[in-house]
Scaffold this active site. Structure first.
Site, mmCIF file in Angstrom:
data_model
loop_
_atom_site.group_PDB
_atom_site.id
_atom_site.type_symbol
_atom_site.label_atom_id
_atom_site.label_comp_id
_atom_site.label_asym_id
_atom_site.label_seq_id
_atom_site.Cartn_x
_atom_site.Cartn_y
_atom_site.Cartn_z
ATOM 1 N N GLU A 1 0.837 -1.202 0.000
ATOM 2 C CA GLU A 1 0.000 0.000 0.000
ATOM 3 C C GLU A 1 0.873 1.253 0.000
ATOM 4 O O GLU A 1 1.890 1.306 0.689
ATOM 5 C CB GLU A 1 -0.889 0.009 1.251
ATOM 6 N N HIS B 1 -14.603 -2.925 14.510
ATOM 7 C CA HIS B 1 -14.484 -1.495 14.209
ATOM 8 C C HIS B 1 -14.751 -0.729 15.510
ATOM 9 O O HIS B 1 -15.683 -1.063 16.257
ATOM 10 C CB HIS B 1 -15.493 -1.095 13.121
HETATM 11 P P1 FAD Z 1 -18.219 0.930 7.217
HETATM 12 O O1 FAD Z 1 -18.197 -0.384 6.552
HETATM 13 O O2 FAD Z 1 -19.299 1.876 6.842
HETATM 14 O O3 FAD Z 1 -18.272 0.643 8.795
HETATM 15 C C1 FAD Z 1 -18.084 1.680 9.752
HETATM 16 C C2 FAD Z 1 -18.892 1.385 11.006
HETATM 17 O O4 FAD Z 1 -20.294 1.455 10.724
HETATM 18 C C3 FAD Z 1 -18.678 -0.024 11.569
HETATM 19 O O5 FAD Z 1 -18.788 0.051 12.967
HETATM 20 C C4 FAD Z 1 -19.799 -0.833 10.974
HETATM 21 O O6 FAD Z 1 -20.133 -1.975 11.760
HETATM 22 C C5 FAD Z 1 -20.926 0.207 10.977
HETATM 23 N N1 FAD Z 1 -21.891 -0.001 9.878
HETATM 24 C C6 FAD Z 1 -21.622 -0.377 8.610
HETATM 25 N N2 FAD Z 1 -22.751 -0.404 7.880
HETATM 26 C C7 FAD Z 1 -23.757 -0.024 8.700
HETATM 27 C C8 FAD Z 1 -25.152 0.161 8.551
HETATM 28 N N3 FAD Z 1 -25.754 -0.075 7.384
HETATM 29 N N4 FAD Z 1 -25.872 0.584 9.629
HETATM 30 C C9 FAD Z 1 -25.291 0.820 10.821
HETATM 31 N N5 FAD Z 1 -23.954 0.658 11.038
HETATM 32 C C10 FAD Z 1 -23.206 0.246 9.985
HETATM 33 N N6 FAD Z 1 -9.598 5.721 5.391
HETATM 34 C C11 FAD Z 1 -9.376 6.719 4.500
HETATM 35 O O7 FAD Z 1 -9.757 7.855 4.767
HETATM 36 N N7 FAD Z 1 -8.744 6.487 3.314
HETATM 37 C C12 FAD Z 1 -8.309 5.238 2.959
HETATM 38 O O8 FAD Z 1 -7.734 5.067 1.868
HETATM 39 C C13 FAD Z 1 -8.509 4.157 3.875
HETATM 40 N N8 FAD Z 1 -8.106 2.897 3.580
HETATM 41 C C14 FAD Z 1 -8.383 1.864 4.462
HETATM 42 C C15 FAD Z 1 -8.043 0.544 4.112
HETATM 43 C C16 FAD Z 1 -8.295 -0.504 4.983
HETATM 44 C C17 FAD Z 1 -7.932 -1.908 4.599
HETATM 45 C C18 FAD Z 1 -8.917 -0.263 6.248
HETATM 46 C C19 FAD Z 1 -9.180 -1.386 7.207
HETATM 47 C C20 FAD Z 1 -9.273 1.038 6.589
HETATM 48 C C21 FAD Z 1 -9.027 2.117 5.709
HETATM 49 N N9 FAD Z 1 -9.407 3.423 6.012
HETATM 50 C C22 FAD Z 1 -9.173 4.442 5.113
HETATM 51 C C23 FAD Z 1 -10.047 3.726 7.305
HETATM 52 C C24 FAD Z 1 -11.596 3.611 7.219
HETATM 53 O O9 FAD Z 1 -12.094 4.655 6.421
HETATM 54 C C25 FAD Z 1 -12.129 3.688 8.639
HETATM 55 O O10 FAD Z 1 -11.771 2.549 9.364
HETATM 56 C C26 FAD Z 1 -13.610 4.007 8.792
HETATM 57 O O11 FAD Z 1 -13.845 4.365 10.138
HETATM 58 C C27 FAD Z 1 -14.562 2.885 8.451
HETATM 59 O O12 FAD Z 1 -14.573 2.618 7.110
HETATM 60 P P2 FAD Z 1 -15.397 1.328 6.541
HETATM 61 O O13 FAD Z 1 -15.342 1.403 5.087
HETATM 62 O O14 FAD Z 1 -14.952 0.106 7.219
HETATM 63 O O15 FAD Z 1 -16.862 1.735 7.061
#
Ligand code: FAD
Length: 294
Positions: free
Chosen positions: A17, A152
């Site tokens: 990455e 998370h």
């Molecule tokens: P989600 O999948 O939306 O989940 C976030 C929270 O909401 C979780 O607690 C989940 O259980 C909950 N949730 C999900 N869907 C729902 C729903 N429908 N209703 C209620 N609750 C729900 N950040 C950046 O800014 N840029 C990056 O390039 C970046 N790359 C990353 C790469 C990896 C591999 C990882 C693990 C993280 C990365 N992050 C990045 C950080 C990421 O943006 C954060 O961890 C963020 O807080 C959550 O993103 P997510 O896509 O997992 O969110």
């Protein structure tokens, strides 16, 4: 090339990455570092996307240049939280134009400012909303999502977290990449639970080599990951010497990857933080052990 075709193979996929520069002044340094990493010919490379627009405009520039020059499969990250539909759609259209086939669909972190804003008008609240947008874009993207072996930080419990993870997969996530972890047993336990919940897509294990002592606090703060006593002792012993800590961090990450591979995990993504020397050392160590050039 679609990443799913790489991730379904039984051989070790080792990917790296990189993150885009914060401003145009550091662009050249980052470009050189990412090109050096691309020169290692990894299975694929990912480019992160700065939430809130910080460094986001460079993500596609870097992905495009590496793909064109080195023919390394690219994964472009995209976040959606608090973004307008217009911004997200224009990013997706740009990806289509550039021939980006793989997208990591993320929500993005809720910064303290975002936490305190009125969320009423948000068009994207969770990563699943972005996955729907990508699926409706008319392009056949290979879509990745994030997952959290240690839950998370916003989730109340693992059951709820895995339930939402399943929603992302059902919406069209082709694979999942894990948050960094420093104790492999946490991943094995998580894998058991998600498989039981019916999540069968390939999982990419995210490994962060900690190569200087200052990184430790920041990494834990950002990820909430558990730091085993074994690693704490290494930092205590070697943290004051930059050269020793670098090698110790590389050795720890290599050891984690060997254990993962020995236990059947074939997809490993290294959070290489724009450090070609660290990425290269880990790749060499593994090539020596496997007896083949990775
Ligand atoms: P989600 O999948 O939306 O989940 C976030 C929270 O909401 C979780 O607690 C989940 O259980 C909950 N949730 C999900 N869907 C729902 C729903 N429908 N209703 C209620 N609750 C729900 N950040 C950046 O800014 N840029 C990056 O390039 C970046 N790359 C990353 C790469 C990896 C591999 C990882 C693990 C993280 C990365 N992050 C990045 C950080 C990421 O943006 C954060 O961890 C963020 O807080 C959550 O993103 P997510 O896509 O997992 O969110």
């Amino acid at each position: 090339m679609k990443l799913i075709d790489i991730l379904k193979k039984s051989t070790l996929s080792l990917s790296f990455e990189v993150f885009p520069p914060k401003n145009s002044t550091s662009f050249e340094n980052v470009r050189l570092a990412t090109e050096e990493i691309a020169g290692l010919n990894p299975s694929f490379m990912s480019v992160t996307y700065g939430a809130g627009g910080g460094t986001s405009r460079y993500t596609l520039e870097i992905a495009k240049s590496i793909k064109a020059k080195y023919n390394v499969p690219m994964l472009a990250h995209l976040t959606c939280v608090s973004s307008t539909k217009e911004t997200v759609i224009s990013q997706i259209e740009e990806m289509k134009k550039l021939g980006i086939e793989n997208v990591m669909a993320l929500r993005g972190d809720l910064t303290p400012e975002l936490e305190n804003t009125d969320r009423h008008g948000w068009q994207y609240r969770h990563a699943v909303d972005l996955i729907h947008e990508l699926k409706n874009s008319g392009a056949d993207f290979c879509i990745g999502g994030a997952c959290y072996p240690e839950i998370h930080p916003e989730s109340r419990n693992q059951k709820e977290d895995i339930l939402h993870l399943k929603e992302k997969v059902d919406a069209g996530c082709d694979f999942l990449t894990t948050q960094m972890f420093f104790d492999n047993n946490l991943l094995y336990n998580f894998l058991y639970k998600i498989r039981e919940a019916g999540i069968t897509v390939p999982i990419v294990a995210g490994i962060m080599p900690i190569t200087n002592a200052n990184q430790v606090e920041r990494a834990i703060k950002l990820s909430g990951s558990f730091m085993p006593q074994r690693f704490k002792s290494i930092v205590d012993k070697f943290g004051s010497s930059a050269a020793a800590m670098k090698q110790a961090g590389i050795a720890y990450a290599t050891d984690q990857i060997i254990d993962l591979y020995a236990n059947g995990i074939t997809n490993v993504h290294v959070y290489s933080m724009n450090k070609p020397d660290v990425a290269g050392c880990i790749q060499n160590n593994l090539s020596d052990i496997l007896g083949q050039k990775l």
